[in-house]
Design a protein around this motif. Structure first.
Motif, PDB file in Angstrom:
ATOM      1  N   ILE A  93      -5.360  -2.718  -3.877  1.00 13.73           N
ATOM      2  CA  ILE A  93      -5.419  -3.758  -2.847  1.00 13.73           C
ATOM      3  C   ILE A  93      -6.852  -3.938  -2.349  1.00 13.73           C
ATOM      4  CG2 ILE A  93      -4.739  -4.317  -0.480  1.00 13.73           C
ATOM      5  CD1 ILE A  93      -1.975  -3.110  -1.180  1.00 13.73           C
ATOM      6  N   ARG A  94      -7.543  -2.825  -2.114  1.00 12.17           N
ATOM      7  CA  ARG A  94      -8.937  -2.900  -1.663  1.00 12.17           C
ATOM      8  C   ARG A  94      -9.797  -3.640  -2.684  1.00 12.17           C
ATOM      9  NH1 ARG A  94     -13.483  -0.846  -2.788  1.00 12.17           N
ATOM     10  NH2 ARG A  94     -12.725   0.778  -4.166  1.00 12.17           N
ATOM     11  N   SER A 105      -2.074   2.284  -5.039  1.00 15.12           N
ATOM     12  CA  SER A 105      -1.809   0.954  -4.485  1.00 15.12           C
ATOM     13  C   SER A 105      -2.878   0.515  -3.494  1.00 15.12           C
ATOM     14  CB  SER A 105      -0.451   0.913  -3.786  1.00 15.12           C
ATOM     15  OG  SER A 105       0.574   1.176  -4.695  1.00 15.12           O
ATOM     16  N   ALA A 106      -3.246   1.398  -2.574  1.00 12.82           N
ATOM     17  CA  ALA A 106      -4.248   1.049  -1.560  1.00 12.82           C
ATOM     18  C   ALA A 106      -5.595   0.733  -2.210  1.00 12.82           C
ATOM     19  CB  ALA A 106      -4.390   2.173  -0.544  1.00 12.82           C
ATOM     20  N   PRO A 112       0.801  -1.230   0.000  1.00 15.29           N
ATOM     21  CA  PRO A 112       0.000   0.000   0.000  1.00 15.29           C
ATOM     22  C   PRO A 112       0.832   1.278   0.000  1.00 15.29           C
ATOM     23  CG  PRO A 112      -0.217  -1.152   2.087  1.00 15.29           C
ATOM     24  CD  PRO A 112       0.569  -2.040   1.176  1.00 15.29           C
TER      25      PRO A 112
END
Length: 84
Positions: free
Chosen positions: A61-62, A57-58, A48
């Motif tokens: 990922i989510r 990135s976050a 992240p």
């Protein structure tokens, strides 16, 4: 998070991120038809706090955690999908 990146046969610049190699089971059938064959490109450890060339990135990922896949489109396609 380990992720596996596939490039689309039909849509230049479109990349499909998966959480498991060669597991397309959570990708909607219609999306797979649109993308055509997906060819494995590479894998990497998505963190992240590490920036991506495109996207957050976050957020990636989510989306991977919630949906099992993430579709990255070329910047021109992303602009066309925004509502003004």
């Amino acid at each position: 998070m380990q992720c596996y990146i596939y490039r689309s046969q039909r849509k230049q610049g479109a990349y499909l991120f998966l959480t498991e190699r060669d597991d397309f089971s959570r990708v909607p059938e219609g999306l797979m038809r649109l993308l055509g064959s997906a060819y494995f490109s590479f894998e990497f450890d998505l963190q992240p706090d590490k920036p991506l060339a495109q996207g957050n990135s976050a957020e990636v990922i989510r989306h991977l955690t919630e949906h099992g896949f993430y579709l990255q489109l070329p910047p021109a396609d992303l602009a066309a999908t925004r509502v003004h």
